[in-house]
Design an enzyme around this catalytic site. Structure first.
Site, PDB file in Angstrom:
ATOM      1  CG  ASN A  81      73.245  79.765  18.993  1.00 19.27           C
ATOM      2  OD1 ASN A  81      72.588  78.746  18.838  1.00 19.27           O
ATOM      3  ND2 ASN A  81      74.167  80.148  18.141  1.00 19.27           N
ATOM      4  CG  ASP A 102      63.546  74.849  17.819  1.00 20.40           C
ATOM      5  OD1 ASP A 102      64.682  75.121  18.241  1.00 20.40           O
ATOM      6  OD2 ASP A 102      63.024  75.450  16.857  1.00 20.40           O
TER       7      ASP A 102
END
Length: 429
Positions: free
Chosen positions: A96, A313
């Site tokens: 992304n 994450d």
């Protein structure tokens, strides 16, 4: 370059030296000799620390590198520096970016820019163009160009037909599909876990059902797509599961022999939804912190092997994205530097061997990487740490500061990494 590790306890379930306290002589990127009282030559670098531990290098399956496109939040240089400080010799980057990693040009840019770093970077390529969930990328070309897996990253796959066709498309070259399970129509405008706490705070909830529906759907579609063909390696990987029901669904699927794996973000093991009572935007994540019962189920899932790996994450956000009203703030935490300390500080029964297995052995298996073990003649891809040392996370090396652990004292300190013949010492410890 020669390096000598003095009196290091080896933590490697796959090594014949597992559990031993011994010296390790490293030369030109290889482990040349393991034994007691090894002789050091004049020009050798000697590493000695109290309670020194060494394991195969750790791997993080979920890191947002932000580069290209969002370099003000993180870039490829800074993310490698942060990863090394956290003890990671290998990281997998989400697609992304802007542009997204949906073509060989962008993927090649990432590989070129990180080639000389001691941290090995593996690009995850997008399944769909722009990671928008519409048109397929050329996954075969991206695979040959070095993509380690395929995912739309922060954008969960909503279209069931796309998921089935992706599983079928990846099958001939043993590719891996990674999906963060979330039914987006159930989480629109959501801010935190849907429950008593969200009601008390007046915030729209993100129901656990949104995750569980997609986990159940994807498992059924996985069974449908594969038919009766036996597969050894995981074909479908769930990223950052967060609910008790998700753990149970994946546990049953594994018992049935489905080739599935999953990970949990370390902050999901530390916080529950009650932590958001302060409206600290550094605690705003997706998936959100869930109930105490969900957190307990995640720990059980780690202990029994249902949850394969633990990830940071790592999702850097700048001040403009975080230092605003809670409902306007972006989701995300920076987690690479503090994963090990947060995990050890809040550990609920995992042995050190289990932790290393989930940080090193299992993620390599999931990504189809070559195994790394501590033995003579093997590559020196190592993480050096002290599991009992306390330290204060006073300053981050990331370009973003959105960590709830800043200023906190943690137990479990990373001392450095060795990879590609290079030693990187953690200056923050």
């Amino acid at each position: 370059m020669q390096i000598l590790l003095r009196s290091a306890r080896i933590v490697d379930p796959q090594s014949p030296f597992d559990g031993q306290v011994t010296d390790l002589l490293l030369e030109n990127g290889l482990i040349r000799q393991i034994g007691e009282n090894l002789t050091a030559s004049e020009n050798i670098r000697v590493i000695e620390h109290e309670n020194l531990h060494v394991s195969p290098g750790w791997v993080d399956l979920r890191v947002a590198g932000k580069d290209p496109g969002f370099e003000h939040k993180e870039d490829l240089d800074s993310v490698c520096v942060v990863a090394a400080a956290g003890g990671f010799t290998d990281i997998a980057l989400l697609p992304n970016t802007l542009p997204a990693v949906d073509n060989k040009s962008t993927l090649g840019y990432i590989r070129r820019m990180t080639e000389g770093h001691p941290v090995t970077v593996y690009p995850i390529a997008a399944i769909t163009k722009g990671a928008k969930g519409e048109d397929f990328t050329d996954m075969i070309d991206l695979h040959h160009a070095g993509a380690v897996a395929f995912s739309d990253g922060d954008h969960p796959l909503q279209n069931a037909d796309l998921l089935v066709k992706t599983l079928q498309y990846l099958k001939p070259f043993n590719g891996l599909l990674m999906n963060r399970p979330e039914e987006k129509m159930l989480t629109r405008f959501g801010q935190m876990h849907e429950g008593v706490q969200s009601t008390l705070l007046g915030l729209k909830g993100l129901p656990a059902l949104a995750e569980e529906l997609i986990v159940d759907r994807d498992l059924r579609l996985l069974d449908y797509a594969l038919g009766k063909d036996p597969v050894s390696a995981p074909v479908l990987h769930f990223s950052t599961i967060s609910s008790a029901r998700s753990v149970e669904l994946i546990r049953r699927a594994k018992a049935q022999g489905l080739p599935v794996s999953c990970d949990v973000a370390v902050h999901q093991l530390v916080f529950d939804d009650s932590a958001l009572a302060t409206f600290d935007t550094n605690l705003k994540v997706d998936p959100p912190f869930r109930s105490k019962a969900d957190v307990q189920a995640l720990w059980y899932g780690l202990a029994d092997g249902t949850i394969d790996t633990i990830v940071s994450d790592h999702n850097p956000q700048d001040d403009e994205s975080k230092n605003i009203e809670f409902d306007l703030a972006d989701f995300g935490i920076t987690g690479l530097e503090t994963l090990f300390g947060a995990l050890v500080s809040h550990n609920q029964g995992l042995s050190l061997g289990q932790i290393v297995h989930k940080l090193s052995v299992r993620p390599r298996q999931i990504l189809r990487l070559l195994p790394v073990t501590i033995d003579q003649g093997q590559a020196a891809t190592l993480t050096i740490f002290n599991p009992e040392r306390s330290w204060t996370f006073a300053q981050t090396l990331s370009k973003s500061k959105n960590s709830p652990f800043l200023g906190k004292t943690l137990t479990g300190a990373v001392l450095g990494i060795i990879n590609k013949g290079q030693f990187v010492q953690n200056a923050g410890i």
